[in-house]
Design an enzyme around this catalytic site. Sequence first.
Site, mmCIF file in Angstrom:
data_model
loop_
_atom_site.group_PDB
_atom_site.id
_atom_site.type_symbol
_atom_site.label_atom_id
_atom_site.label_comp_id
_atom_site.label_asym_id
_atom_site.label_seq_id
_atom_site.Cartn_x
_atom_site.Cartn_y
_atom_site.Cartn_z
ATOM 1 N N GLU A 74 -7.970 4.249 4.816
ATOM 2 C CA GLU A 74 -8.335 5.573 4.307
ATOM 3 C C GLU A 74 -9.782 5.995 4.589
ATOM 4 O OE1 GLU A 74 -5.286 5.911 0.575
ATOM 5 O OE2 GLU A 74 -7.114 4.793 0.199
HETATM 6 C C1 TNX Z 1 -3.939 3.551 -1.429
HETATM 7 S S1 TNX Z 1 -3.181 1.068 -0.193
HETATM 8 C C2 TNX Z 1 -5.056 2.742 -1.320
HETATM 9 C C3 TNX Z 1 -5.851 2.433 -2.521
HETATM 10 C C4 TNX Z 1 -5.287 3.095 -3.745
HETATM 11 C C5 TNX Z 1 -3.787 2.994 -3.706
HETATM 12 C C6 TNX Z 1 -3.099 3.495 -4.922
HETATM 13 C C7 TNX Z 1 -4.592 1.142 0.350
HETATM 14 C C8 TNX Z 1 -4.913 0.219 1.399
HETATM 15 N N1 TNX Z 1 -5.406 2.057 -0.185
HETATM 16 O O1 TNX Z 1 -7.193 2.799 -2.330
HETATM 17 O O2 TNX Z 1 -5.797 2.444 -4.862
HETATM 18 O O3 TNX Z 1 -3.325 3.739 -2.606
HETATM 19 O O4 TNX Z 1 -1.739 3.180 -4.885
#
Ligand code: TNX
Length: 552
Positions: free
Chosen positions: A335
């Site tokens: 992300e």
């Molecule tokens: C996505 S999964 C994220 C996290 C959040 C999560 C909540 C991932 C690698 N990153 O930063 O906490 O969704 O479900």
Amino acid sequence: MTPLPEAPVSIESPATPHPDSAPARLNGEPAVLLTDVVPAPTRVRPDPAATFTLRPDTTIRCGRQPGAVAVAEHLAELLRPATGYPLPVGPLDGEPPGDLRLLLTNLPAVGTDGYRLTVTPTRVTLAAPTPTGLFHGVQTLRQLLPWQIESRTPVARAWTVPGGEITDTPRFAYRGAMLDVARHFFDVPDVLRFIDHLARYKLNHLHLHLTDDQGWRIAIDRRPALTRAGAATQVGGGEGGYYSKSDYRRIVRYAAAHHITVVPEVDMPGHTHAALTAYRELAPDDTVPAPYTGTEVGFSSLALDRETTYEFLADVLGELAELTPGPYLHIGGDEAFHVPGPEFAAFVTRAQSLVAATGKIPIGWHQLAAAEHRPGRILQYWGTSGEDPLLAAAVRCGDRVILSPADRCYLDMKYDPQTPIGHDWAGTIDVQRAYDWDPDSHLDGVPVGAVLGLEMPLWTESVTTMEEIEFMLFPRLPALAELAWSPRSARDWPALSRRLTAQAWRWTEAGITFHRAPELPWPVPAQRRPDSDSSANSGSATEAGPAADPGH
Ligand code: TNX
């Protein structure tokens, strides 16, 4: 021979079982069968004519190897409180009837982490090629004793083990769970209890998500402001917290004693807002931002074009590698929405080199596939579509994969729309959905040979207490542990649902909070849960457990 104490006539109070409960489990206590174990063992051969009974003078015997003695001591510590027996650990010689024997021995049929457990009326023999195999066998033996073995105080009853033989070996080498200690901080005792839960179900990796926008949770001597400024809050604005190096070492030691490897994660280049609050030169706009206590994702990034960033990462990764005996450092990589693709790939390539320079193997979320392959690299898949061409290409170059598909393995997803905490961006995950899928064929272009294993992440934006952690884990964590451990041919939802509900007696006795998932045939008396509502999703996250039974 000392007469054995009588088994109590019934458990605490008359059961009010779920109407679908198997008749054998309705009245009084459930008899433990050799086939009740979670995760299901590779091969079980019950001998209904044979039952072993622990005796007040039972000795736990093993060879002199320190690894074997440590597992024997662990077994003794598990069994002493409830039995009230002294259960000394002694050498293998003599071997009068009534003893438990732990043998470190060549046993090619079970691989390095498996074991064989043989129960006859005169003794229990646990054999394995490694202390880890013995440790796994001990977890099985623990489940074969009556559920009152979880009591912290002596219970007068017969301590029987059903007869027969179990031969068991794991399906996947990597079986893990992740705890996000960044969104909400959990102190050392909570993490140790989390480790207990993993060990019980033969998971062998603890991934700690140590840093995120809301907090930096690990002390780094060369960068003291990380924990001075960066650890002072959490989601919702609480006081946050962090692990000193000695706290972290304590976690690592406790995990190792439970045959669990700690995988520390420092997420980068996104999810780094807390670090920017500590060191201005890390921020792309060179200004110190205010701490962040919300739950948005994807807005932060390190400054990628300044050498100071890479010096910072070398300090952090170097100290973390020194603290961590396991082979892996997890560098996140998810992300980073504001980082253009080419810059992201160049950054990750450098970060991977910094990991390699510490002597560790890089793990990252599957977005790392955009950067150059490195020998040994492991990518953690958290998508929901079951396909990712970049990831498949990385696998063709030799990357291996840990499966954490968010729509199956994410323990922060709600069980159903009424679940009071958790997310639903990857859908809701009831217990059957968590269990009923096949890791071998889940990802297009990723053959089973490239799948190192499974990991179940628990993100904690809305999870604030140990009770809430357990509510999200139980019963999904044991169900997923079975996918990770048991042979593919053992997947059987009706059978698992019966075995899981039998575990609930143990969870209740051990003070573990769990979700009374409505699709399971619960036999545990509702009276043990004064704050529970008969509808399964009452809005209470403490349907059973410590709050229900503070005496334990
Ligand atoms: C996505 S999964 C994220 C996290 C959040 C999560 C909540 C991932 C690698 N990153 O930063 O906490 O969704 O479900």
